[in-house]
Motif scaffolding. Structure first.
Motif, PDB file in Angstrom:
ATOM      1  N   GLU A 143      28.907 -22.797  19.481  1.00  0.00           N
ATOM      2  CA  GLU A 143      29.374 -23.110  18.121  1.00  0.00           C
ATOM      3  C   GLU A 143      29.814 -24.576  17.987  1.00  0.00           C
ATOM      4  O   GLU A 143      29.947 -25.104  16.895  1.00  0.00           O
ATOM      5  CB  GLU A 143      30.557 -22.212  17.745  1.00  0.00           C
ATOM      6  CG  GLU A 143      30.217 -20.733  17.668  1.00  0.00           C
ATOM      7  CD  GLU A 143      30.481 -20.003  18.963  1.00  0.00           C
ATOM      8  OE1 GLU A 143      30.673 -18.775  18.926  1.00  0.00           O
ATOM      9  OE2 GLU A 143      30.526 -20.670  20.032  1.00  0.00           O
ATOM     10  N   ASN A 144      30.038 -25.238  19.129  1.00  0.00           N
ATOM     11  CA  ASN A 144      30.501 -26.633  19.100  1.00  0.00           C
ATOM     12  C   ASN A 144      29.356 -27.636  19.151  1.00  0.00           C
ATOM     13  O   ASN A 144      29.578 -28.831  19.362  1.00  0.00           O
ATOM     14  CB  ASN A 144      31.451 -26.891  20.276  1.00  0.00           C
ATOM     15  CG  ASN A 144      32.739 -26.095  20.166  1.00  0.00           C
ATOM     16  OD1 ASN A 144      33.080 -25.604  19.098  1.00  0.00           O
ATOM     17  ND2 ASN A 144      33.441 -25.953  21.276  1.00  0.00           N
ATOM     18  N   ALA A 145      28.138 -27.162  18.963  1.00  0.00           N
ATOM     19  CA  ALA A 145      26.981 -28.061  19.005  1.00  0.00           C
ATOM     20  C   ALA A 145      27.071 -29.128  17.922  1.00  0.00           C
ATOM     21  O   ALA A 145      26.577 -30.242  18.088  1.00  0.00           O
ATOM     22  CB  ALA A 145      25.688 -27.265  18.857  1.00  0.00           C
ATOM     23  N   HIS A 146      27.700 -28.793  16.799  1.00  0.00           N
ATOM     24  CA  HIS A 146      27.872 -29.738  15.699  1.00  0.00           C
ATOM     25  C   HIS A 146      29.353 -29.790  15.326  1.00  0.00           C
ATOM     26  O   HIS A 146      30.051 -28.777  15.354  1.00  0.00           O
ATOM     27  CB  HIS A 146      27.033 -29.324  14.489  1.00  0.00           C
ATOM     28  CG  HIS A 146      25.583 -29.156  14.809  1.00  0.00           C
ATOM     29  ND1 HIS A 146      24.744 -30.222  15.024  1.00  0.00           N
ATOM     30  CD2 HIS A 146      24.834 -28.037  14.982  1.00  0.00           C
ATOM     31  CE1 HIS A 146      23.531 -29.774  15.306  1.00  0.00           C
ATOM     32  NE2 HIS A 146      23.560 -28.455  15.285  1.00  0.00           N
ATOM     33  N   GLU A 206      22.248 -29.190   8.156  1.00  0.00           N
ATOM     34  CA  GLU A 206      21.513 -30.328   8.709  1.00  0.00           C
ATOM     35  C   GLU A 206      22.378 -31.577   8.623  1.00  0.00           C
ATOM     36  O   GLU A 206      23.357 -31.627   7.873  1.00  0.00           O
ATOM     37  CB  GLU A 206      20.196 -30.568   7.959  1.00  0.00           C
ATOM     38  CG  GLU A 206      20.363 -31.005   6.516  1.00  0.00           C
ATOM     39  CD  GLU A 206      19.027 -31.316   5.845  1.00  0.00           C
ATOM     40  OE1 GLU A 206      18.106 -31.773   6.547  1.00  0.00           O
ATOM     41  OE2 GLU A 206      18.917 -31.100   4.629  1.00  0.00           O
ATOM     42  N   LEU A 207      22.029 -32.554   9.421  1.00  0.00           N
ATOM     43  CA  LEU A 207      22.727 -33.841   9.417  1.00  0.00           C
ATOM     44  C   LEU A 207      21.744 -34.915   8.997  1.00  0.00           C
ATOM     45  O   LEU A 207      20.687 -35.072   9.608  1.00  0.00           O
ATOM     46  CB  LEU A 207      23.285 -34.158  10.812  1.00  0.00           C
ATOM     47  CG  LEU A 207      23.886 -35.565  10.984  1.00  0.00           C
ATOM     48  CD1 LEU A 207      25.117 -35.728  10.105  1.00  0.00           C
ATOM     49  CD2 LEU A 207      24.241 -35.810  12.443  1.00  0.00           C
TER      50      LEU A 207
END
Length: 313
Positions: A66-69, A184-185
């Motif tokens: 969950e900490n990927a982003h 998305e970023l």
């Protein structure tokens, strides 16, 4: 016992320089320990970088998919859990820290101290108000944990490479919210130095005249190896994207050299560059406010002066 937890900011597997600046602020408190918390899906490389920052006692990692982003809603409960036993929680006063800090403070039930410029004592800090026109001294309750964001432009980066802190994995048993998700970023890509950490910055303002004319700013910045910024007027006029904005509602920076080209110098812009080393201004209006703060000022047509400077270089 004074122990400080610094929240690491990172992107694409690399530590942001703002983290080392937050460590400098933490060191000014003279704590018994400074630990850095890295929240990621794979924190190994980032933790290894953080472990080299001078003054860091330990690096703690929280590896979760969950900490990927960096979603503040997801990271905040983990930070609040990890903060148990710490007297202070510091985060850089960047977009990342401004999003995360208030959530952590709310979860811990304490008020946040924002934009710390100087440390006067373990619970006494100075911060700017009124667009930087005044500095106030803030005293936090010593009976409560301090959650603060650090004005990175006011602090030098702690030396990197002189330390080898141990890295420890944390098992944080905390339920994460599901109401926020990453879609998305979208971000601009550039080979130029990062605006917030560059030692040299060239900024253009309304005086540049158009999006097409801004090429003269890009070309000159590339010639001297500088990052490119802009005033709000240039952003609002559509000359450049808003991530390039420098000032109160943009990025607060402290480069060694700042060149303001075609920028009048509204107070909101000056707030963003007050900690710059040398300020150079180029403007055809000799009465422009920018000249009041400039170390070197050139009055004239930027479209004549910039080519002359390039020829001299």
């Amino acid at each position: 016992m004074t122990k400080i937890l610094v929240i690491a900011e990172h992107l694409d597997g690399k530590l942001n320089p703002s983290t080392a600046r937050a460590v400098s602020a933490a060191a000014a408190v003279k704590p018994e320990a400074i630990d850095v918390l890295v929240l990621a899906d794979n924190a190994d490389a980032i933790a290894a970088e953080a472990a080299k920052i001078e003054g860091v006692t330990r690096v703690l990692t929280a590896n979760r998919t969950e900490n990927a982003h960096a979603l503040a809603a997801v990271l905040a409960p983990q930070v609040a859990k990890a903060a148990a036993g710490y007297s202070h929680v510091f985060a850089p006063s960047t977009t990342f820290g401004k999003d995360l800090g208030p959530r952590v403070a709310a979860l811990l039930g304490v008020p946040q101290v924002s934009d710390v410029m100087t440390v006067e004592g373990s619970h006494t800090f100075k911060r700017p108000v009124y667009a930087g026109n005044a500095i106030v001294t803030v005293e936090a309750d010593p009976a409560l944990p301090v959650v603060a964001t650090i004005r990175t432009a006011s602090w030098p980066a702690a030396a990197i490479g002189a330390n080898s802190a141990p890295v420890e994995a944390l098992g944080l048993d905390v339920a994460l919210p599901s109401h926020t998700r990453f879609v998305e970023l979208k971000q601009g890509k550039s080979d130029r130095p990062d605006l917030q950490s560059a030692s040299k910055v060239v900024s253009g303002g309304r005086g540049v005249g158009s999006k097409e004319n801004f090429e003269i700013i890009y070309k000159f910045a590339d010639r001297i190896g500088a990052a490119v910024g802009a005033s709000r007027a240039a952003v609002d006029a559509g000359y450049v994207p808003n991530e390039m904005q420098v000032g109160q509602t943009g990025k607060i920076i402290a480069p060694e050299l700042y060149m303001a080209i075609g920028i009048s110098g509204a107070i909101q812009h000056l707030t963003g560059i007050k900690d710059a080393g040398t300020i150079v201004a180029i403007n055809k209006d000799a009465e422009a406010p920018i000249f009041e703060v400039a170390d070197i000022g050139l009055v004239g047509d930027l479209f004549k002066i910039i080519p002359e400077l390039e020829s001299a270089l």
